[in-house]
Scaffold this motif. Structure first.
Motif, short mmCIF file in Angstrom:
data_model
loop_
_atom_site.label_atom_id
_atom_site.label_comp_id
_atom_site.label_asym_id
_atom_site.label_seq_id
_atom_site.Cartn_x
_atom_site.Cartn_y
_atom_site.Cartn_z
N ASP A 348 0.83 -1.21 0.00
CA ASP A 348 0.00 0.00 0.00
C ASP A 348 0.86 1.25 0.00
O ASP A 348 0.57 2.22 -0.73
CB ASP A 348 -0.94 -0.01 1.21
N VAL A 349 1.90 1.25 0.82
CA VAL A 349 2.78 2.42 0.89
C VAL A 349 3.47 2.66 -0.44
O VAL A 349 3.56 3.79 -0.93
CB VAL A 349 3.82 2.23 2.02
N LEU A 350 3.97 1.60 -1.05
CA LEU A 350 4.69 1.74 -2.31
C LEU A 350 3.77 2.22 -3.44
O LEU A 350 4.19 3.01 -4.29
CB LEU A 350 5.33 0.39 -2.71
N GLU A 351 2.53 1.79 -3.42
CA GLU A 351 1.59 2.25 -4.45
C GLU A 351 1.25 3.72 -4.27
O GLU A 351 1.25 4.50 -5.24
CB GLU A 351 0.32 1.41 -4.45
N VAL A 352 1.00 4.13 -3.03
CA VAL A 352 0.63 5.52 -2.78
C VAL A 352 1.82 6.45 -3.03
O VAL A 352 1.69 7.50 -3.67
CB VAL A 352 0.10 5.68 -1.34
N ALA A 353 2.97 6.08 -2.51
CA ALA A 353 4.14 6.97 -2.57
C ALA A 353 4.83 6.95 -3.93
O ALA A 353 5.39 7.97 -4.35
CB ALA A 353 5.12 6.59 -1.46
N HIS A 354 4.81 5.80 -4.61
CA HIS A 354 5.62 5.67 -5.81
C HIS A 354 4.87 5.13 -7.02
O HIS A 354 5.47 4.96 -8.09
CB HIS A 354 6.82 4.74 -5.54
N GLY A 355 3.60 4.83 -6.88
CA GLY A 355 2.83 4.28 -8.00
C GLY A 355 3.21 2.86 -8.36
O GLY A 355 2.94 2.41 -9.47
N VAL A 356 3.81 2.14 -7.43
CA VAL A 356 4.27 0.77 -7.69
C VAL A 356 3.11 -0.20 -7.54
O VAL A 356 2.47 -0.27 -6.49
CB VAL A 356 5.40 0.40 -6.71
N ARG A 357 2.86 -0.96 -8.60
CA ARG A 357 1.82 -1.98 -8.56
C ARG A 357 2.35 -3.38 -8.87
O ARG A 357 1.70 -4.36 -8.57
CB ARG A 357 0.70 -1.63 -9.54
N THR A 358 3.50 -3.43 -9.53
CA THR A 358 4.07 -4.72 -9.93
C THR A 358 5.55 -4.76 -9.53
O THR A 358 6.17 -3.73 -9.24
CB THR A 358 3.97 -4.94 -11.44
N ALA A 359 6.10 -5.97 -9.57
CA ALA A 359 7.53 -6.12 -9.29
C ALA A 359 8.36 -5.37 -10.32
O ALA A 359 9.40 -4.78 -9.98
CB ALA A 359 7.91 -7.59 -9.26
N ALA A 360 7.92 -5.37 -11.56
CA ALA A 360 8.65 -4.64 -12.60
C ALA A 360 8.64 -3.14 -12.33
O ALA A 360 9.64 -2.45 -12.55
CB ALA A 360 8.07 -4.94 -13.97
N ASP A 361 7.50 -2.62 -11.83
CA ASP A 361 7.45 -1.21 -11.43
C ASP A 361 8.48 -0.92 -10.36
O ASP A 361 9.19 0.09 -10.40
CB ASP A 361 6.07 -0.86 -10.87
N LEU A 362 8.56 -1.81 -9.39
CA LEU A 362 9.45 -1.60 -8.25
C LEU A 362 10.92 -1.64 -8.67
O LEU A 362 11.72 -0.78 -8.30
CB LEU A 362 9.17 -2.66 -7.18
N THR A 363 11.28 -2.63 -9.46
CA THR A 363 12.68 -2.73 -9.87
C THR A 363 13.06 -1.62 -10.85
O THR A 363 14.21 -1.16 -10.85
CB THR A 363 12.98 -4.11 -10.49
N HIS A 364 12.12 -1.17 -11.66
CA HIS A 364 12.38 -0.02 -12.54
C HIS A 364 12.65 1.23 -11.71
O HIS A 364 13.57 2.01 -12.01
CB HIS A 364 11.20 0.20 -13.48
N LEU A 365 11.86 1.43 -10.67
CA LEU A 365 12.06 2.57 -9.77
C LEU A 365 13.44 2.50 -9.12
O LEU A 365 14.17 3.50 -9.07
CB LEU A 365 10.97 2.57 -8.70
N LEU A 366 13.81 1.33 -8.64
CA LEU A 366 15.11 1.18 -7.99
C LEU A 366 16.25 1.48 -8.97
O LEU A 366 17.25 2.11 -8.60
CB LEU A 366 15.25 -0.23 -7.43
N LEU A 367 16.11 1.04 -10.21
CA LEU A 367 17.16 1.26 -11.19
C LEU A 367 17.25 2.72 -11.62
O LEU A 367 18.33 3.32 -11.61
CB LEU A 367 16.93 0.37 -12.42
N GLU A 368 16.13 3.30 -11.99
CA GLU A 368 16.15 4.64 -12.58
C GLU A 368 16.35 5.74 -11.54
O GLU A 368 17.04 6.73 -11.80
CB GLU A 368 14.86 4.89 -13.37
N ARG A 369 15.77 5.59 -10.36
CA ARG A 369 15.90 6.66 -9.37
C ARG A 369 17.15 6.50 -8.51
O ARG A 369 17.79 7.49 -8.14
CB ARG A 369 14.66 6.70 -8.46
N TYR A 370 17.51 5.24 -8.22
CA TYR A 370 18.58 5.02 -7.25
C TYR A 370 19.82 4.32 -7.83
O TYR A 370 20.81 4.19 -7.13
CB TYR A 370 18.06 4.18 -6.08
N GLY A 371 19.75 3.85 -9.07
CA GLY A 371 20.88 3.14 -9.64
C GLY A 371 21.10 1.77 -9.05
O GLY A 371 22.21 1.23 -9.10
#
Length: 445
Positions: A348-371
């Protein structure tokens, strides 16, 4: 009007090549490399490379055989096959060298096996990315079956039986099941009971068991045994291994397969050799010479593998703790060099704060925002909505051989400055990602 310098008779092709995506593990490695070339700070946690230097004894043996440029037997040299047979015999699997086949890595051997067997294949969900991909390339259907909780690499025996019966009722020709002991991506080991029951189902359902045991020598707890399907279903189990993980020789591309003795095994050997003869002819002779030395397990290599096992255990454990402290659900790794955290508790936190709904969303966020380069669980066959990922910390051991050797020798490698710095950076990223989450439970034992 024709383009400049292009003959008017040139006619574009009317079709496209077959689309085959780059393996996810290699793709994330290349993405991280591009970021590093741009000067961005990165954490390379996506590529499953052992992260330690080649032992000098192996380079010595390879150099000694560098002049061997001729083709050899398709199955591999007699010396290599005898050494591999001895390797398996010391693990309780008496092996006739004639039933050993060598190839340029365990991946080509797996593809040759799937091609020779024909029929559809069952793989665990999750499981290493290449199993399902190779099945598709071989023209058969990969059928995914979930693993028991906390036991990666082996499809649930109860589910396996039901899935095979249903698939055959739909007209599918299911012939094999692939297991990984220990597992990639979860770093766990299936129990002996689960392996026994899977072998019983394989016998009842007339399935070949392909047991990928490439991480067998990297169990974190000394003396813990890995349950071997070839002990419970010897007439139908193929075992594969290679130099790439325990000895960090991935670039050398040398693997071996142990085929079952008996009429079926001998027929399978002939078919695999036929496939091999048309694809790779023979594994590189210098690599075979070095591999024969390695599979004989001289004391210097046994000690080297033992040190690498301790290093993998220390760093994966530290990484697991960072994810657990951030609020992820984590099973502590038991072997290899992988961690498989689950961010489901933070959905819930990840969806509200970062729009993350899938594992691919999450790993894309980690790569693009944080390297931070990691792979989504969906790359391994998990459901896309499951917020799981595979983390491979082994490239944190150092960017130079000096650092990697220091990590191998250190009694507490996670405290070395360059590894501690990477762990701190990971903690910062995960803390920022989960700023509103306050959990901090230890990794599950």
């Amino acid at each position: 009007m024709p383009a400049q310098n292009v003959p008017a008779s040139v006619r574009p092709l009317s079709f496209e090549p077959r689309p085959v995506p780059l393996s996810a593990t290699l793709a994330v490695n290349e993405a991280i490399a591009r970021k590093r070339r741009r000067g961005e700070r990165v954490l390379p946690l996506g590529f499953g490379e052992a992260g330690i230097p080649i032992h000098p004894a192996l380079t010595r043996e390879l150099s000694a055989a560098a002049g061997r440029g001729g083709y050899g037997p398709v199955a591999g040299s007699a010396a290599l096959r005898a050494a591999a047979a001895g390797y398996w015999a010391r693990r309780g699997l008496e092996t006739d060298p004639s039933m050993v086949v060598a190839g340029p890595g365990s991946k080509p051997l797996l593809f040759a096996l799937l091609t020779a067997l024909g029929g559809d294949v069952v793989v665990a969900a999750p499981s290493w990315v290449s199993y399902a991909a190779q099945a598709s390339l071989a023209g058969v259907e990969p059928i995914r079956v979930a693993t028991p909780p906390g036991e990666g690499g082996v499809p649930s025996p109860a589910l396996l039986a039901d899935v095979v019966v249903r698939a055959r009722a739909r007209g599918r020709d299911v012939r094999a099941v692939v297991v990984t002991l220990p597992d990639n991506p979860t770093g766990t080991i299936a129990s002996e009971d689960t392996v026994r029951r899977l072998c019983a189902v394989a016998r009842e359902q007339d399935l070949v068991v392909i047991s990928d045991e490439i991480y067998r020598d990297l169990v974190h707890t000394p003396g813990r045994t890995v349950p071997a399907p070839a002990r419970y279903a010897p007439e139908r189990t193929v075992v594969t291994t290679a130099l790439s993980k325990s000895l960090a020789a991935g670039g050398w591309r040398l693997g071996v397969a142990r085929l079952p003795d008996g009429p079926f095994g001998r027929a399978l050997r002939d078919s695999v050799l036929g496939v091999a003869s048309e694809i790779w002819s023979s594994a590189p002779a210098p690599m075979q010479h070095a591999a024969a030395y390695a599979f004989a397990e001289p004391p210097e290599l046994v000690e080297h593998i033992d040190r690498s096992r301790r290093l993998h255990a220390a760093v994966t454990g530290a990484v697991a703790d960072r994810f657990a402290a951030a609020g992820a659900r984590v099973t502590r790794p038991e072997a290899a060099f992988y961690v498989y955290p689950d961010f489901g508790p933070m959905r819930d936190v990840l969806e509200v704060a970062h729009g993350v709904r899938t594992a691919a969303d999450l790993t894309h966020l980690l790569l693009e925002r944080y390297g931070v380069g990691v792979l989504p669980g969906s790359s391994f066959g998990d459901a896309p909505a499951a917020l799981r990922m595979r983390v491979a910390p082994s490239l944190l051991y150092g960017e130079t051989d000096e650092h990697r050797l220091a990590a191998l020798a250190a009694p507490a490698p996670a405290s070395l400055p360059w590894i501690a710095d990477a762990l701190d950076r990971l903690g910062e990223v995960l803390g920022d990602l989960s700023a509103t989450v306050t959990m901090g439970e230890p990794a599950i034992a």
